[in-house]
Scaffold this active site. Structure first.
Site, PDB file in Angstrom:
ATOM      1  N   GLY A  83      12.858  29.927  17.017  1.00 23.10           N
ATOM      2  CA  GLY A  83      13.215  31.311  16.665  1.00 23.10           C
ATOM      3  C   GLY A  83      13.451  31.466  15.175  1.00 23.10           C
ATOM      4  O   GLY A  83      13.075  32.463  14.567  1.00 23.10           O
ATOM      5  N   GLU A 109     -12.819  33.013  -2.130  1.00 22.52           N
ATOM      6  CA  GLU A 109     -13.662  31.967  -2.725  1.00 22.52           C
ATOM      7  C   GLU A 109     -14.726  31.492  -1.739  1.00 22.52           C
ATOM      8  O   GLU A 109     -15.089  30.325  -1.707  1.00 22.52           O
ATOM      9  CB  GLU A 109     -12.805  30.783  -3.194  1.00 22.52           C
TER      10      GLU A 109
END
Lengths: 382, 327, 265
Positions: free
Chosen positions: A340, A363
């Site tokens: 969590g 890229e």
């Protein structure tokens, strides 16, 4: 036999980058991510210390480093913040076409003043309608006497809002398709150049991205890099150089994720013991470690190959593609290990996933990388 | 082998500094012989009385018109002169700024084995001295042994108890200042610049310290830290982020390149706990941290932690402290 | 004016502390030794004085074992120091502060030194004894905790603030002198990449132990011995208070400080 040990100089460079990352970048990383703030003071410091313009030869005032040395530095910076690393590296990308195809006079004229003070540059290839299909740029450059007139729009350009110099890929002769593209150096101050609003990105938020519009922008012929029609080839050869450092960046982000997850696993207890003693977590950590280690080795071998003077297209594509995919796996698992807490923005891991994602896209998307890899692989067998 | 114990007492504003009194108390517990206190400066009956009350049987006063003006070269010469009478002494002093300087000089001049910043000390039957001191900013402890005829130890302030006062009349002898001709030229003191501190105890002396960090967000908010400090009777400190940003002067800075504090209680408000800061306060007896970030390293070293918004927590804490202290 | 700065390589701030097998000290395996803390300020101050044309040259000196000594000297050269001297000292027996000062004094006698700068204390053992002991051995007055060191060319005097508890003394003193520096005018600079690469080739003067050892033997034997090195029992981390309102958190904390920790004033 390959020698994987670093030279004393390489250790110095790596340690210098590590210290800069730790003391200047890391303390500001969370804040810049939260607020989308562009930490110019960090980039100025990087320039002052010689951490920017790594690929520019020393005769022009750059640091003149080979790819291996660059990758050692980039990995360390990326451990602190991917967005800041992208900003710092973007000059290398933007100026590589000039290094590859410019005349000595042109390099001296442009690079020396550029490196002498703090300056940012942008590589302007992508357009709203052409990303992967780089040969289909619609930005036009019409020859008029001894000038070119550039019209068009580039988008998702790193550093665009702050750059002083743009390397722009524009179509001179559409009939020649990708062989009709040329590359131009356009200063920010040229009339007709305007910058769009800064993008609100998923991650790498310390890096600044926007569109750049060119409206009847006039540049002298001397601003063209190489011959007419060289543009596409310059762009592709540039990416041959810059793929490997992207791999290094992804490796750095993944290493940071692995470090956080390992430390957390040793502290967090469930069912009466640290989660690092539960097999499920051990298996995750083992997979993450293999991914990081393999990424680094692909990057190192690719960097070595290019430093030897070879093109290294296959190696650099594999390094970029593998490392960026691996970084997504590793950062995802790191969040899972945190449970969590990993989902909460208070903790540093979820930012790493958001930062890592971009490397799969820019890229050259990883889909394109796979096409390149297949082509290189099969070319050798044809 | 029993050693004579000699304490070099330091005075400030006409009073013996607390760590010198602690050194006298320690000397009494370590030696069977009477403790001798050496003090350099303008003779003061109040000083003699307080040294005697701490347990010094004999006070050797070296006359010097201005305690500020005496250079460390003068101090070490004056003390070395007195030490001629005590060939096997254990010299104790407080590990103040002056004190540590004196230890180094005496160690060289008197050819003594020496240590600064001791937090525990014992004398073995063979006369050697053992003890411990914090190192690495309090992250580790080093144990040492000093042997030989001449030993100098500077003790860390607050590490040893303040001796309970005895009623005793001191035996005081005054000596003339030794000649230090031939010694290197001393500098001239042209003035004194008091530190810009808030009201309240001196940071390095205080037994409670409340420090504020980057989480305070702006100079205008720092008063919250100062109000909490005031309610506790504490000194105010700051992290380097605060002093770098100019919210408070560098004299407030606690850390590796700031001040090192070892109070009984250290409250870190909005401080993340970078190693450089921890180095300055980790040896505090009890550490409380207040921060919104549960992964902040400060929570690893703190004894009690409150994960919450300091802008709510700190005023509430100030109220609770005032109520508890009947203010 | 010639400046000599004495520095000590110390473990990098992020080093994980481990006890060495014989229990007497830090396990130095794999530890990175750097120039840090007040020593960085001392080098910075020397370089600032050189840039202000007060000093003609800056020599950095360290006494210790290899390779940490050369590493730190190279970094000081990369920062801008002109000369570097390494006094070789074997790793065992380890000299204590006063013995180190004696060793440094032997070395420093070879060079002109109008100003000797040391950092207020080293960031590992934080004793601050080398400076004053070195002053004594060199016959120099020393000043501790110095801030704002300036040179008044008109009167040929150094002016500075000397820290004392509660404030600072304003002092003026002639050369030669020794200063334990607390703060330079600026934050210490960081070495630039090209200089770091160049420093690898810079020459370092070496004074072998054979030239220094015999003179310091007696003092070395007098050294404080380090008999044990202990790490504290691992702090288990803060007891995080549970609360619904800030007032509840405040009351819980006051109660704990009073009853459990017993530190409430």
């Amino acid at each position: 036999m390959p020698d994987f040990s670093l030279t004393p100089e390489q250790v110095d460079l790596r340690d210098m980058a590590r210290k800069f990352a730790r003391t200047e970048m890391l303390p500001k990383a969370a804040e810049c991510d939260r607020d989308g703030h562009f930490p110019e003071e960090v980039y100025r410091k990087a320039w002052e210390l010689g951490l920017m313009n790594l690929n520019i030869p020393t005769e022009y005032g750059g640091s003149g480093l080979g790819l291996m040395d660059q990758c050692l530095i980039v990995e360390e910076l990326a451990k602190a913040c991917g967005g800041m690393t992208t900003t710092i590296m973007a000059n290398c990308l933007a100026l590589e076409p000039l290094l590859l195809g410019g005349s000595p006079e042109q390099k001296e004229r442009v690079l020396t003043p550029f490196c002498a003070s703090y300056n940012l540059a942008s590589f302007c290839l992508t357009e709203p309608a052409s990303g992967s299909d780089a040969g289909a740029v619609k930005t036009r450059a019409r020859r008029e006497g001894d000038e070119y007139v550039i019209d068009g729009e580039k988008c998702f350009i790193t550093n665009a809002p702050q750059a002083n110099l743009y390397t722009v890929f524009a179509m001179v002769d559409p009939a020649l398709k990708h062989r009709g593209v040329s590359a131009f150096l356009v200063p920010r101050t040229t009339p007709g150049v305007s910058v769009g609003k800064e993008e609100d990105k998923m991650g790498q938020r310390a890096s600044s991205t926007s569109s750049v519009r060119f409206e009847s922008v006039r540049v002298p012929v001397s601003s063209r890099i190489g011959k007419e029609g060289d543009g596409f080839s310059l762009a592709m050869r540039t990416l041959d150089q810059t793929r490997t450092p992207i791999g290094a960046m992804s490796t750095g982000i993944a290493q940071a994720a692995l470090d956080y997850a390992s430390e957390y696993a040793l502290k967090r207890q469930t069912f009466g013991k640290p989660i690092a003693e539960h097999q499920a977590i051990q298996i995750k950590l083992a997979n993450m470690a293999q991914d990081v280690h393999a990424s680094r080795l692909l990057v190192w071998q690719s960097a070595w190959t290019v430093d030897q003077g070879k093109t290294g297209t296959l190696e650099s594509s594999m390094a970029k593609c593998f490392a960026s995919d691996a970084a997504m796996r590793v950062t995802d698992e790191a969040i899972q290990i945190f449970g969590g807490y990993g989902y909460m923005r208070d903790y540093p891991v979820e930012k790493l996933l958001r930062d890592a994602k971009l490397a799969q896209i820019y890229e050259g998307t990883n889909e394109i990388q796979r096409i390149v890899i297949a082509r290189e692989l099969l070319r050798n067998r044809a | 082998m029993s050693r004579a114990v000699l304490v070099v007492a330091e005075c400030r504003e006409g009073q013996v500094v607390p760590s010198s009194l602690e050194a006298v108390g320690l000397g009494r517990s370590l030696a069977s012989d009477p403790v001798v206190a050496v003090v350099v400066g303008p003779p003061s009956p109040a000083v003699h009385a307080s040294l005697a009350a701490a347990g010094a049987a004999r006070v050797v006063q070296v006359d010097h018109p201005d305690p500020h003006g005496a250079s460390t070269a003068f101090w070490s010469t004056a003390v070395a002169e007195v030490l001629k009478e005590f060939p096997d002494a254990l010299v104790l002093l407080g590990s103040t700024i002056r004190g540590r300087d004196l230890v180094g000089r005496l160690g060289a001049r008197w050819d003594a084995a020496c240590v600064a910043g001791a937090t525990s000390l014992t004398v073995d039957p063979d006369g050697s001295v053992r003890g411990s001191r914090p190192v690495f900013g309090g992250r580790a402890t080093e144990e040492f042994r000093l042997a030989g005829p001449r030993i100098v130890v500077a003790i860390r302030p607050h590490a040893f108890p303040r001796p309970s006062p005895t009623s005793a009349a001191p035996a005081v002898e005054t000596r003339a200042a030794p000649s230090i001709s031939g010694a290197p030229a001393a500098g001239r003191v042209t003035g004194f610049q008091p530190a810009e501190t808030s009201q309240g105890p001196e940071l390095t002396d205080a037994s409670i310290v409340v420090s504020g960090g980057r989480g305070v967000r702006a100079a205008e908010n720092f008063h919250l830290v100062e109000e909490l400090a005031q309610s506790l009777g504490a000194a105010v400190g700051a992290s380097r982020a605060v002093t770098d940003a100019g919210w408070r002067p560098t004299t407030f800075q606690v850390g590796q390149t700031g001040k090192s504090v070892s109070p009984q209680l250290y409250v870190a408000v909005g401080i993340s706990g970078a190693i450089q800061h921890l180095a300055g306060m980790m040896s505090s007896r009890v550490i409380v941290a207040i921060n919104t970030d549960p992964t902040a390293p400060i929570f690893k070293v703190a004894d009690y932690g409150i994960v919450g918004d300091l802008f709510q927590i700190v005023p509430a804490l100030t109220r609770a402290v005032r109520a508890a202290r009947g203010q | 004016m010639e400046i000599v700065v004495c520095v000590k390589p110390v473990p990098d701030a992020e080093t994980r502390l481990r006890v060495r097998p014989d229990g007497t000290g830090l396990d130095e395996e794999g530890v990175k030794f750097v120039l840090a803390g007040y020593d960085e300020s001392a080098v910075e101050q020397a370089l600032l004085l050189k840039e202000a044309k007060v000093a003609t040259g800056v020599r950095v000196v360290t006494a210790g074992p290899s390779p940490r000594s050369e590493e730190v000297l190279r970094y000081a050269i990369a920062l801008g120091c002109d000369h570097a001297t390494w006094i070789e000292v074997p790793a065992d027996p380890r000299p204590d502060a006063v013995a180190t000062a004696r060793i440094l004094a032997e070395g420093l006698k070879r060079y002109p030194h109008d100003l000797v700068l040391v950092g207020k204390h080293a960031s590992d053992r934080e004793a601050g004894l080398v400076g004053p002991a070195l002053g004594e051995f060199l016959g120099l007055t020393d000043y501790a905790g110095v801030v704002d060191l300036r040179w008044d060319a008109g009167r040929s005097l150094f002016t500075f603030l000397e820290s004392v508890e509660g404030g600072a003394l304003r002092v003026e003193a002639p050369a030669p002198l020794l200063v334990s520096l607390q703060q330079a005018w600026n934050d210490p600079r960081t070495a630039k990449l090209p200089n770091i690469l160049k420093s690898r080739k810079a020459p370092i003067e070496r004074i072998p132990w054979t030239e220094v050892g015999p003179a310091v033997q007696e003092r070395l034997a007098r050294s404080a011995q380090r008999t044990a090195f202990r790490l504290p029992p691992p702090r288990t981390g803060a007891k995080l208070l549970e609360f619904k309102t800030p007032d509840e958190a405040a009351e819980k904390l006051v109660r704990l400080l009073k009853e459990e920790a017993k530190v409430f004033p």
